[in-house]
Scaffold this active site. Structure first.
Site, PDB file in Angstrom:
ATOM      1  N   ASP A 223      14.782   4.591  13.295  1.00  0.00           N
ATOM      2  CA  ASP A 223      16.185   5.012  13.343  1.00  0.00           C
ATOM      3  C   ASP A 223      16.489   5.395  14.793  1.00  0.00           C
ATOM      4  O   ASP A 223      16.253   6.522  15.213  1.00  0.00           O
ATOM      5  CB  ASP A 223      16.415   6.183  12.388  1.00  0.00           C
ATOM      6  CG  ASP A 223      17.876   6.599  12.317  1.00  0.00           C
ATOM      7  OD1 ASP A 223      18.689   6.053  13.082  1.00  0.00           O
ATOM      8  OD2 ASP A 223      18.207   7.504  11.517  1.00  0.00           O
ATOM      9  N   MET A 224      16.980   4.426  15.543  1.00  0.00           N
ATOM     10  CA  MET A 224      17.232   4.644  16.965  1.00  0.00           C
ATOM     11  C   MET A 224      18.549   5.383  17.185  1.00  0.00           C
ATOM     12  O   MET A 224      19.554   5.095  16.532  1.00  0.00           O
ATOM     13  CB  MET A 224      17.255   3.302  17.708  1.00  0.00           C
ATOM     14  CG  MET A 224      15.992   2.463  17.536  1.00  0.00           C
ATOM     15  SD  MET A 224      14.508   3.248  18.200  1.00  0.00           S
ATOM     16  CE  MET A 224      14.848   3.189  19.959  1.00  0.00           C
ATOM     17  N   ASP A 225      18.512   6.345  18.096  1.00  0.00           N
ATOM     18  CA  ASP A 225      19.707   7.080  18.519  1.00  0.00           C
ATOM     19  C   ASP A 225      19.730   7.085  20.041  1.00  0.00           C
ATOM     20  O   ASP A 225      19.527   8.126  20.671  1.00  0.00           O
ATOM     21  CB  ASP A 225      19.693   8.518  17.984  1.00  0.00           C
ATOM     22  CG  ASP A 225      20.198   8.644  16.570  1.00  0.00           C
ATOM     23  OD1 ASP A 225      20.511   7.623  15.964  1.00  0.00           O
ATOM     24  OD2 ASP A 225      20.275   9.781  16.067  1.00  0.00           O
TER      25      ASP A 225
ATOM     26  N   GLY B 166       0.504   5.026  -1.514  1.00  0.00           N
ATOM     27  CA  GLY B 166       0.802   6.065  -0.537  1.00  0.00           C
ATOM     28  C   GLY B 166      -0.060   5.879   0.699  1.00  0.00           C
ATOM     29  O   GLY B 166      -1.278   5.756   0.617  1.00  0.00           O
TER      30      GLY B 166
ATOM     31  N   TYR C 177      -9.784  -0.714   3.150  1.00  0.00           N
ATOM     32  CA  TYR C 177      -9.297  -0.812   4.528  1.00  0.00           C
ATOM     33  C   TYR C 177      -8.905   0.534   5.100  1.00  0.00           C
ATOM     34  O   TYR C 177      -8.383   1.405   4.407  1.00  0.00           O
ATOM     35  CB  TYR C 177      -8.093  -1.747   4.622  1.00  0.00           C
ATOM     36  CG  TYR C 177      -8.451  -3.119   5.147  1.00  0.00           C
ATOM     37  CD1 TYR C 177      -8.699  -3.326   6.500  1.00  0.00           C
ATOM     38  CD2 TYR C 177      -8.567  -4.216   4.290  1.00  0.00           C
ATOM     39  CE1 TYR C 177      -9.039  -4.581   6.985  1.00  0.00           C
ATOM     40  CE2 TYR C 177      -8.907  -5.472   4.764  1.00  0.00           C
ATOM     41  CZ  TYR C 177      -9.140  -5.641   6.121  1.00  0.00           C
ATOM     42  OH  TYR C 177      -9.487  -6.884   6.597  1.00  0.00           O
TER      43      TYR C 177
ATOM     44  N   ASP D 271       0.788  -1.226   0.000  1.00  0.00           N
ATOM     45  CA  ASP D 271       0.000   0.000   0.000  1.00  0.00           C
ATOM     46  C   ASP D 271       0.824   1.281   0.000  1.00  0.00           C
ATOM     47  O   ASP D 271       0.483   2.243  -0.695  1.00  0.00           O
ATOM     48  CB  ASP D 271      -0.951   0.003   1.201  1.00  0.00           C
ATOM     49  CG  ASP D 271      -2.079  -1.000   1.035  1.00  0.00           C
ATOM     50  OD1 ASP D 271      -2.416  -1.320  -0.110  1.00  0.00           O
ATOM     51  OD2 ASP D 271      -2.614  -1.471   2.056  1.00  0.00           O
ATOM     52  N   ALA D 272       1.875   1.340   0.810  1.00  0.00           N
ATOM     53  CA  ALA D 272       2.629   2.588   0.903  1.00  0.00           C
ATOM     54  C   ALA D 272       3.341   2.899  -0.410  1.00  0.00           C
ATOM     55  O   ALA D 272       3.314   4.030  -0.894  1.00  0.00           O
ATOM     56  CB  ALA D 272       3.640   2.515   2.052  1.00  0.00           C
TER      57      ALA D 272
ATOM     58  N   HIS E 125      -2.079  -9.013   6.783  1.00  0.00           N
ATOM     59  CA  HIS E 125      -1.642  -7.613   6.828  1.00  0.00           C
ATOM     60  C   HIS E 125      -0.265  -7.587   7.467  1.00  0.00           C
ATOM     61  O   HIS E 125      -0.070  -8.150   8.556  1.00  0.00           O
ATOM     62  CB  HIS E 125      -2.579  -6.753   7.687  1.00  0.00           C
ATOM     63  CG  HIS E 125      -3.959  -6.620   7.151  1.00  0.00           C
ATOM     64  ND1 HIS E 125      -4.372  -5.551   6.388  1.00  0.00           N
ATOM     65  CD2 HIS E 125      -5.043  -7.413   7.286  1.00  0.00           C
ATOM     66  CE1 HIS E 125      -5.647  -5.690   6.079  1.00  0.00           C
ATOM     67  NE2 HIS E 125      -6.077  -6.824   6.602  1.00  0.00           N
TER      68      HIS E 125
ATOM     69  N   HIS F 175      -6.763 -13.317   4.163  1.00  0.00           N
ATOM     70  CA  HIS F 175      -5.650 -12.458   3.761  1.00  0.00           C
ATOM     71  C   HIS F 175      -4.771 -12.154   4.971  1.00  0.00           C
ATOM     72  O   HIS F 175      -5.111 -12.461   6.112  1.00  0.00           O
ATOM     73  CB  HIS F 175      -6.153 -11.162   3.124  1.00  0.00           C
ATOM     74  CG  HIS F 175      -7.052 -10.367   4.026  1.00  0.00           C
ATOM     75  ND1 HIS F 175      -8.371 -10.700   4.248  1.00  0.00           N
ATOM     76  CD2 HIS F 175      -6.826  -9.262   4.766  1.00  0.00           C
ATOM     77  CE1 HIS F 175      -8.922  -9.843   5.079  1.00  0.00           C
ATOM     78  NE2 HIS F 175      -8.003  -8.961   5.424  1.00  0.00           N
TER      79      HIS F 175
END
Length: 431
Positions: free
Chosen positions: A234-236, A87, A168, A82-83, A227, A225
Protein backbone atom coordinates in the site's frame (compact mmCIF):
# COMPACT_ATOMS: atom_id res chain seq x y z
CA UNK A 1 33.70 -17.63 12.15
CA UNK A 2 32.93 -14.18 10.76
CA UNK A 3 30.95 -11.68 12.77
CA UNK A 4 30.20 -7.97 12.94
CA UNK A 5 30.92 -5.99 16.10
CA UNK A 6 29.34 -2.69 17.13
CA UNK A 7 31.31 -1.60 20.23
CA UNK A 8 29.13 1.48 20.68
CA UNK A 9 25.90 -0.43 20.17
CA UNK A 10 23.45 -0.41 17.25
CA UNK A 11 22.57 2.70 15.29
CA UNK A 12 18.84 1.95 15.45
CA UNK A 13 16.29 2.12 18.25
CA UNK A 14 13.09 0.16 18.84
CA UNK A 15 10.43 2.12 20.69
CA UNK A 16 7.37 0.53 22.34
CA UNK A 17 8.49 -2.85 20.90
CA UNK A 18 7.27 -1.87 17.44
CA UNK A 19 8.58 1.48 16.13
CA UNK A 20 12.03 1.25 14.54
CA UNK A 21 14.18 4.31 13.87
CA UNK A 22 17.40 4.01 11.88
CA UNK A 23 19.41 6.51 9.81
CA UNK A 24 16.74 8.49 7.94
CA UNK A 25 14.03 5.78 8.26
CA UNK A 26 11.15 5.33 10.68
CA UNK A 27 8.61 2.50 10.46
CA UNK A 28 6.34 0.17 12.46
CA UNK A 29 6.73 -3.61 12.76
CA UNK A 30 4.04 -6.11 13.68
CA UNK A 31 4.06 -9.93 13.63
CA UNK A 32 0.97 -11.44 12.01
CA UNK A 33 -0.20 -15.08 12.07
CA UNK A 34 -1.27 -15.02 8.41
CA UNK A 35 1.20 -12.58 6.80
CA UNK A 36 4.17 -13.34 9.03
CA UNK A 37 5.38 -9.76 9.29
CA UNK A 38 3.74 -6.42 8.55
CA UNK A 39 5.93 -3.37 7.94
CA UNK A 40 3.87 -0.20 8.01
CA UNK A 41 4.06 3.59 8.20
CA UNK A 42 7.43 3.58 6.43
CA UNK A 43 8.70 7.14 6.24
CA UNK A 44 12.06 8.55 5.21
CA UNK A 45 13.61 11.82 6.35
CA UNK A 46 14.46 14.29 3.60
CA UNK A 47 18.09 15.44 4.03
CA UNK A 48 17.28 18.91 2.69
CA UNK A 49 14.13 19.73 4.69
CA UNK A 50 14.63 17.42 7.69
CA UNK A 51 11.00 16.33 7.40
CA UNK A 52 9.72 12.75 7.41
CA UNK A 53 8.01 11.90 4.13
CA UNK A 54 5.58 9.05 3.54
CA UNK A 55 6.68 6.14 1.34
CA UNK A 56 4.54 3.09 2.17
CA UNK A 57 1.54 2.72 4.44
CA UNK A 58 1.71 -1.07 4.70
CA UNK A 59 3.73 -3.89 3.16
CA UNK A 60 3.42 -7.65 3.73
CA UNK A 61 3.25 -11.09 2.18
CA UNK A 62 -0.35 -11.52 1.05
CA UNK A 63 -0.43 -15.08 -0.33
CA UNK A 64 1.72 -17.96 -1.59
CA UNK A 65 1.02 -20.52 -4.29
CA UNK A 66 3.06 -23.73 -4.51
CA UNK A 67 1.74 -26.06 -7.23
CA UNK A 68 3.46 -29.42 -7.75
CA UNK A 69 3.69 -30.66 -11.33
CA UNK A 70 2.57 -34.24 -10.87
CA UNK A 71 -1.01 -34.66 -12.18
CA UNK A 72 -1.40 -38.26 -10.96
CA UNK A 73 -4.08 -39.31 -8.51
CA UNK A 74 -1.92 -39.17 -5.41
CA UNK A 75 -0.34 -35.77 -6.22
CA UNK A 76 -2.66 -33.64 -8.39
CA UNK A 77 -4.16 -31.85 -5.36
CA UNK A 78 -0.81 -30.67 -4.02
CA UNK A 79 -1.28 -27.04 -5.03
CA UNK A 80 -0.83 -25.22 -1.75
CA UNK A 81 -1.80 -21.66 -0.88
CA UNK A 82 0.21 -21.44 2.29
CA UNK A 83 -0.85 -18.14 3.83
CA UNK A 84 -4.59 -18.69 3.39
CA UNK A 85 -4.62 -22.41 4.15
CA UNK A 86 -2.05 -22.67 6.93
CA UNK A 87 -0.90 -19.17 7.88
CA UNK A 88 2.50 -17.72 7.04
CA UNK A 89 3.37 -17.49 10.73
CA UNK A 90 6.97 -16.70 11.62
CA UNK A 91 8.89 -19.30 13.61
CA UNK A 92 11.65 -18.92 16.21
CA UNK A 93 14.97 -17.73 14.82
CA UNK A 94 18.32 -19.25 15.78
CA UNK A 95 20.68 -16.53 17.08
CA UNK A 96 24.12 -16.45 15.39
CA UNK A 97 22.89 -18.62 12.50
CA UNK A 98 19.56 -17.22 11.32
CA UNK A 99 20.65 -13.70 12.29
CA UNK A 100 24.05 -12.20 13.12
CA UNK A 101 25.45 -11.51 16.56
CA UNK A 102 24.44 -7.83 16.52
CA UNK A 103 20.73 -8.55 15.91
CA UNK A 104 17.82 -7.32 18.01
CA UNK A 105 14.96 -9.82 18.47
CA UNK A 106 11.23 -9.32 18.82
CA UNK A 107 8.66 -11.62 20.44
CA UNK A 108 4.96 -11.87 19.74
CA UNK A 109 1.77 -13.15 21.33
CA UNK A 110 -0.38 -15.49 19.24
CA UNK A 111 -3.60 -17.38 19.89
CA UNK A 112 -3.57 -21.19 20.07
CA UNK A 113 -6.31 -23.29 18.43
CA UNK A 114 -8.43 -23.00 21.59
CA UNK A 115 -7.87 -19.25 21.85
CA UNK A 116 -5.27 -19.43 24.60
CA UNK A 117 -2.58 -16.75 24.15
CA UNK A 118 1.04 -17.85 24.06
CA UNK A 119 4.36 -16.08 23.53
CA UNK A 120 6.51 -16.97 20.53
CA UNK A 121 10.04 -15.72 21.17
CA UNK A 122 12.63 -14.41 18.70
CA UNK A 123 10.41 -14.49 15.61
CA UNK A 124 11.67 -11.25 14.06
CA UNK A 125 15.23 -9.98 14.03
CA UNK A 126 16.48 -6.51 13.15
CA UNK A 127 20.14 -5.86 12.41
CA UNK A 128 22.53 -3.60 10.57
CA UNK A 129 24.46 -5.25 7.79
CA UNK A 130 27.79 -4.31 6.25
CA UNK A 131 29.17 -6.75 3.69
CA UNK A 132 31.87 -4.57 2.15
CA UNK A 133 29.50 -3.10 -0.45
CA UNK A 134 29.99 0.47 -1.65
CA UNK A 135 27.36 3.19 -1.12
CA UNK A 136 28.96 5.50 -3.68
CA UNK A 137 32.45 6.21 -5.02
CA UNK A 138 34.37 8.14 -7.65
CA UNK A 139 38.01 8.39 -8.72
CA UNK A 140 39.17 11.52 -10.52
CA UNK A 141 42.59 12.07 -12.13
CA UNK A 142 41.84 14.41 -15.01
CA UNK A 143 43.69 17.28 -13.30
CA UNK A 144 47.41 16.83 -13.82
CA UNK A 145 49.23 15.96 -10.62
CA UNK A 146 46.04 15.53 -8.61
CA UNK A 147 44.10 12.39 -7.75
CA UNK A 148 40.80 12.46 -5.93
CA UNK A 149 39.25 9.31 -4.51
CA UNK A 150 36.03 9.35 -2.51
CA UNK A 151 34.20 6.22 -1.41
CA UNK A 152 31.54 5.50 1.17
CA UNK A 153 30.53 2.18 2.74
CA UNK A 154 27.01 0.84 2.35
CA UNK A 155 25.37 -0.13 5.63
CA UNK A 156 21.76 -1.33 5.50
CA UNK A 157 19.08 -2.27 8.01
CA UNK A 158 17.52 -5.73 7.67
CA UNK A 159 14.22 -6.92 9.14
CA UNK A 160 13.99 -10.72 8.89
CA UNK A 161 11.46 -13.45 9.54
CA UNK A 162 11.33 -17.13 8.65
CA UNK A 163 8.14 -19.15 8.26
CA UNK A 164 8.20 -22.95 8.11
CA UNK A 165 5.17 -24.57 6.52
CA UNK A 166 5.49 -28.32 6.24
CA UNK A 167 8.69 -29.14 4.40
CA UNK A 168 9.65 -25.64 3.23
CA UNK A 169 11.22 -22.70 5.05
CA UNK A 170 10.59 -19.22 3.64
CA UNK A 171 12.89 -16.41 4.76
CA UNK A 172 11.67 -12.87 4.06
CA UNK A 173 14.00 -9.87 4.38
CA UNK A 174 12.94 -6.25 4.27
CA UNK A 175 16.20 -4.37 3.71
CA UNK A 176 16.18 -0.59 4.02
CA UNK A 177 18.98 1.56 2.63
CA UNK A 178 19.97 5.07 3.63
CA UNK A 179 19.46 6.22 0.02
CA UNK A 180 15.72 5.54 0.36
CA UNK A 181 15.63 2.15 -1.37
CA UNK A 182 13.67 -0.79 0.07
CA UNK A 183 14.75 -4.26 -1.05
CA UNK A 184 12.41 -7.18 -0.43
CA UNK A 185 14.07 -10.58 -0.66
CA UNK A 186 12.56 -14.06 -0.41
CA UNK A 187 14.80 -17.06 0.25
CA UNK A 188 13.70 -20.68 0.08
CA UNK A 189 15.24 -23.48 2.13
CA UNK A 190 14.16 -26.70 3.84
CA UNK A 191 13.32 -30.06 2.33
CA UNK A 192 12.14 -30.45 -1.26
CA UNK A 193 8.96 -32.52 -1.32
CA UNK A 194 9.77 -35.97 -2.68
CA UNK A 195 8.10 -39.26 -3.59
CA UNK A 196 9.27 -42.85 -3.71
CA UNK A 197 10.20 -44.75 -6.83
CA UNK A 198 11.50 -48.28 -7.56
CA UNK A 199 14.38 -46.77 -9.58
CA UNK A 200 17.88 -46.31 -8.22
CA UNK A 201 19.18 -44.79 -11.43
CA UNK A 202 17.61 -42.69 -14.15
CA UNK A 203 18.77 -45.34 -16.59
CA UNK A 204 16.40 -47.84 -14.91
CA UNK A 205 13.30 -45.84 -15.84
CA UNK A 206 11.61 -46.46 -19.21
CA UNK A 207 12.17 -43.51 -21.53
CA UNK A 208 8.43 -43.11 -22.12
CA UNK A 209 7.68 -42.76 -18.39
CA UNK A 210 7.34 -39.22 -17.06
CA UNK A 211 8.82 -39.08 -13.56
CA UNK A 212 7.49 -35.51 -13.01
CA UNK A 213 10.80 -34.67 -11.36
CA UNK A 214 14.43 -35.60 -10.85
CA UNK A 215 15.92 -38.67 -9.23
CA UNK A 216 17.77 -37.00 -6.32
CA UNK A 217 18.76 -40.13 -4.39
CA UNK A 218 18.20 -43.89 -4.45
CA UNK A 219 14.44 -44.51 -4.89
CA UNK A 220 13.59 -40.81 -4.32
CA UNK A 221 12.21 -38.31 -6.85
CA UNK A 222 12.16 -34.58 -6.15
CA UNK A 223 8.96 -33.37 -7.85
CA UNK A 224 9.03 -30.28 -10.09
CA UNK A 225 7.10 -27.37 -8.61
CA UNK A 226 6.71 -23.59 -8.50
CA UNK A 227 6.75 -21.00 -5.73
CA UNK A 228 4.84 -17.73 -6.03
CA UNK A 229 4.81 -15.09 -3.31
CA UNK A 230 2.37 -12.19 -3.67
CA UNK A 231 3.21 -8.95 -1.86
CA UNK A 232 0.66 -6.36 -0.79
CA UNK A 233 2.27 -2.89 -0.96
CA UNK A 234 0.00 0.00 0.00
CA UNK A 235 2.13 2.84 -1.33
CA UNK A 236 1.67 6.38 -0.01
CA UNK A 237 4.37 8.26 -1.90
CA UNK A 238 4.37 11.73 -0.33
CA UNK A 239 0.68 11.27 0.47
CA UNK A 240 -2.20 8.82 -0.01
CA UNK A 241 -3.24 9.72 -3.57
CA UNK A 242 -0.89 8.22 -6.15
CA UNK A 243 -0.87 7.18 -9.82
CA UNK A 244 0.79 4.36 -11.76
CA UNK A 245 2.95 5.18 -14.78
CA UNK A 246 4.26 2.55 -17.19
CA UNK A 247 7.34 3.79 -19.01
CA UNK A 248 8.08 1.78 -22.16
CA UNK A 249 11.58 1.65 -23.64
CA UNK A 250 11.57 1.26 -27.40
CA UNK A 251 14.16 1.32 -30.16
CA UNK A 252 13.90 4.45 -32.26
CA UNK A 253 15.67 4.67 -35.63
CA UNK A 254 17.40 7.89 -36.61
CA UNK A 255 16.51 9.69 -39.81
CA UNK A 256 18.88 9.64 -42.77
CA UNK A 257 21.80 12.08 -42.25
CA UNK A 258 20.44 12.94 -38.80
CA UNK A 259 23.25 11.18 -36.92
CA UNK A 260 26.09 8.69 -37.40
CA UNK A 261 24.04 6.49 -35.09
CA UNK A 262 21.34 4.27 -36.57
CA UNK A 263 19.18 3.94 -33.47
CA UNK A 264 18.64 4.95 -29.85
CA UNK A 265 16.22 4.21 -27.03
CA UNK A 266 13.14 6.37 -26.64
CA UNK A 267 10.81 6.29 -23.65
CA UNK A 268 7.02 6.61 -23.78
CA UNK A 269 5.03 7.25 -20.61
CA UNK A 270 1.50 6.00 -20.04
CA UNK A 271 -0.55 6.89 -16.97
CA UNK A 272 -2.90 4.02 -16.13
CA UNK A 273 -6.47 5.27 -15.81
CA UNK A 274 -8.07 1.99 -14.70
CA UNK A 275 -7.02 -1.36 -13.23
CA UNK A 276 -6.77 -3.34 -16.47
CA UNK A 277 -4.23 -0.86 -17.82
CA UNK A 278 -2.02 -1.76 -14.86
CA UNK A 279 -2.07 -5.55 -15.25
CA UNK A 280 1.57 -6.16 -16.12
CA UNK A 281 3.38 -9.22 -17.45
CA UNK A 282 7.15 -8.70 -17.30
CA UNK A 283 9.02 -9.09 -20.59
CA UNK A 284 12.76 -8.97 -21.20
CA UNK A 285 12.33 -7.97 -24.83
CA UNK A 286 9.64 -5.35 -24.21
CA UNK A 287 11.21 -3.57 -21.24
CA UNK A 288 9.41 -1.04 -19.10
CA UNK A 289 9.77 0.83 -15.85
CA UNK A 290 6.91 0.93 -13.39
CA UNK A 291 6.51 4.09 -11.33
CA UNK A 292 4.23 4.97 -8.46
CA UNK A 293 4.07 8.77 -8.43
CA UNK A 294 2.27 11.48 -6.56
CA UNK A 295 0.57 13.49 -9.34
CA UNK A 296 0.05 16.36 -6.91
CA UNK A 297 3.73 16.79 -5.95
CA UNK A 298 6.61 17.85 -8.16
CA UNK A 299 10.29 18.27 -7.50
CA UNK A 300 11.89 21.69 -7.85
CA UNK A 301 12.86 20.60 -11.38
CA UNK A 302 9.25 19.82 -12.33
CA UNK A 303 9.44 16.01 -12.14
CA UNK A 304 6.72 14.03 -10.40
CA UNK A 305 8.03 12.60 -7.13
CA UNK A 306 7.79 8.83 -7.01
CA UNK A 307 9.10 5.36 -6.36
CA UNK A 308 9.59 2.62 -8.92
CA UNK A 309 9.37 -1.13 -8.55
CA UNK A 310 12.52 -2.80 -9.92
CA UNK A 311 12.11 -6.53 -10.64
CA UNK A 312 14.92 -9.03 -10.27
CA UNK A 313 14.79 -12.76 -11.07
CA UNK A 314 11.19 -13.81 -11.55
CA UNK A 315 9.02 -16.56 -13.03
CA UNK A 316 5.52 -16.71 -14.47
CA UNK A 317 2.94 -19.45 -13.99
CA UNK A 318 2.77 -21.79 -16.98
CA UNK A 319 -0.46 -23.52 -15.92
CA UNK A 320 -3.59 -23.29 -18.05
CA UNK A 321 -5.91 -20.46 -17.08
CA UNK A 322 -8.67 -23.12 -16.97
CA UNK A 323 -6.77 -25.31 -14.51
CA UNK A 324 -8.66 -25.18 -11.16
CA UNK A 325 -5.50 -24.39 -9.11
CA UNK A 326 -4.67 -21.52 -11.45
CA UNK A 327 -8.19 -20.11 -11.09
CA UNK A 328 -7.71 -20.12 -7.31
CA UNK A 329 -4.30 -18.45 -7.66
CA UNK A 330 -5.32 -15.90 -10.29
CA UNK A 331 -2.93 -13.39 -8.74
CA UNK A 332 -0.11 -15.23 -10.57
CA UNK A 333 -1.61 -14.34 -13.98
CA UNK A 334 0.46 -11.14 -13.87
CA UNK A 335 3.52 -10.00 -11.96
CA UNK A 336 2.24 -6.47 -11.24
CA UNK A 337 -1.26 -5.29 -10.41
CA UNK A 338 -2.63 -1.95 -9.20
CA UNK A 339 -5.95 -1.74 -7.36
CA UNK A 340 -7.72 1.07 -5.52
CA UNK A 341 -7.45 0.67 -1.77
CA UNK A 342 -10.24 -1.42 -0.29
CA UNK A 343 -10.13 -2.59 3.31
CA UNK A 344 -11.59 -5.98 2.32
CA UNK A 345 -9.01 -6.60 -0.44
CA UNK A 346 -5.87 -7.59 1.46
CA UNK A 347 -5.36 -11.30 0.73
CA UNK A 348 -4.49 -11.96 -2.93
CA UNK A 349 -6.12 -15.41 -2.87
CA UNK A 350 -9.24 -14.14 -1.12
CA UNK A 351 -10.23 -14.00 2.53
CA UNK A 352 -11.29 -17.67 2.60
CA UNK A 353 -8.96 -19.79 0.49
CA UNK A 354 -10.29 -23.25 1.35
CA UNK A 355 -12.53 -24.56 -1.44
CA UNK A 356 -12.14 -21.29 -3.33
CA UNK A 357 -12.82 -21.46 -7.05
CA UNK A 358 -11.30 -18.08 -7.81
CA UNK A 359 -14.46 -16.06 -7.31
CA UNK A 360 -12.85 -13.76 -4.71
CA UNK A 361 -9.20 -13.01 -5.46
CA UNK A 362 -6.95 -10.33 -6.90
CA UNK A 363 -7.68 -11.26 -10.52
CA UNK A 364 -11.43 -10.95 -9.91
CA UNK A 365 -11.12 -7.60 -8.16
CA UNK A 366 -8.85 -6.16 -10.85
CA UNK A 367 -11.20 -7.17 -13.65
CA UNK A 368 -13.75 -4.70 -12.29
CA UNK A 369 -11.50 -2.13 -13.98
CA UNK A 370 -12.02 0.57 -11.38
CA UNK A 371 -10.37 4.03 -11.66
CA UNK A 372 -6.85 4.17 -10.18
CA UNK A 373 -5.50 7.55 -11.32
CA UNK A 374 -4.77 9.96 -8.46
CA UNK A 375 -6.29 7.53 -5.96
CA UNK A 376 -5.23 5.72 -2.82
CA UNK A 377 -3.80 2.69 -4.64
CA UNK A 378 -2.20 -0.64 -3.76
CA UNK A 379 0.74 -2.14 -5.66
CA UNK A 380 0.76 -5.95 -5.83
CA UNK A 381 3.98 -7.69 -6.85
CA UNK A 382 4.25 -11.44 -7.37
CA UNK A 383 7.67 -13.04 -7.07
CA UNK A 384 8.06 -16.46 -8.69
CA UNK A 385 10.44 -19.43 -8.79
CA UNK A 386 10.44 -22.49 -11.04
CA UNK A 387 12.11 -25.32 -9.13
CA UNK A 388 13.42 -28.36 -10.95
CA UNK A 389 15.05 -30.32 -8.09
CA UNK A 390 18.60 -31.60 -8.44
CA UNK A 391 20.80 -33.89 -6.40
CA UNK A 392 22.27 -30.95 -4.47
CA UNK A 393 18.78 -30.21 -3.12
CA UNK A 394 18.77 -33.48 -1.18
CA UNK A 395 18.32 -34.12 1.70
CA UNK A 396 18.13 -30.44 2.71
CA UNK A 397 18.43 -27.84 -0.02
CA UNK A 398 20.80 -24.85 0.02
CA UNK A 399 19.03 -21.52 0.10
CA UNK A 400 17.87 -19.94 -3.17
CA UNK A 401 16.78 -16.31 -3.32
CA UNK A 402 15.21 -13.59 -5.40
CA UNK A 403 14.14 -10.03 -4.70
CA UNK A 404 12.66 -6.78 -5.97
CA UNK A 405 13.35 -3.15 -5.11
CA UNK A 406 11.26 -0.12 -4.33
CA UNK A 407 13.55 2.70 -5.44
CA UNK A 408 13.07 6.47 -5.06
CA UNK A 409 12.68 8.23 -8.41
CA UNK A 410 12.83 12.05 -8.37
CA UNK A 411 11.75 11.75 -4.74
CA UNK A 412 14.84 13.53 -3.36
CA UNK A 413 16.43 16.72 -4.63
CA UNK A 414 19.76 14.92 -5.03
CA UNK A 415 21.66 11.85 -3.86
CA UNK A 416 20.48 11.65 -0.21
CA UNK A 417 23.63 9.91 1.11
CA UNK A 418 26.29 12.40 0.02
CA UNK A 419 26.92 13.43 3.63
CA UNK A 420 27.59 9.90 4.90
CA UNK A 421 31.12 10.00 6.38
CA UNK A 422 33.82 7.58 5.26
CA UNK A 423 35.34 5.01 7.58
CA UNK A 424 38.75 5.89 9.01
CA UNK A 425 41.24 3.49 10.53
CA UNK A 426 40.80 4.94 14.03
CA UNK A 427 37.03 4.41 13.85
CA UNK A 428 37.40 0.64 13.83
CA UNK A 429 38.40 -1.68 16.70
CA UNK A 430 41.86 -3.20 16.65
CA UNK A 431 42.44 -6.96 16.88
Amino acid sequence: PIFMEQPKGPSFTVENNHIVKWANWEFHLKPDPRAGLVLSRARVRDPDTGKLRDVMYKGMVSELFVPYMDPTESWYFKTYMDAGEYGFQAKRLDPLNDCPRNAHYMDSVFAAADGTPYVQSNIICVFERYTGDIGWRHFEDLIEGMEILEARPKVTLVVRMAATIGNYDHIVDWELQADGLIRVKVSLAGIALAKGTPYKSKDDAPKEEDLYGTLVSDNIIGVIHDHFIAFYLDMDVDGPNNSFIKIDLQMQQTLPRESPRKSYIKVTKHVAKTEKEAQIKLSLYNPSEFHIVNPNKKSTLGNLVGYKVVPSRNAASLLSLEDPPQKRAGFTNNQIWITPYNASEIWAGGLFVYQSQGEDNLATWSDRDRPIENKDIVLWYTLGFHHIPCQEDFPIMPTISSSFDLKPTNFFKRNPILEIPPYLENDLPLY
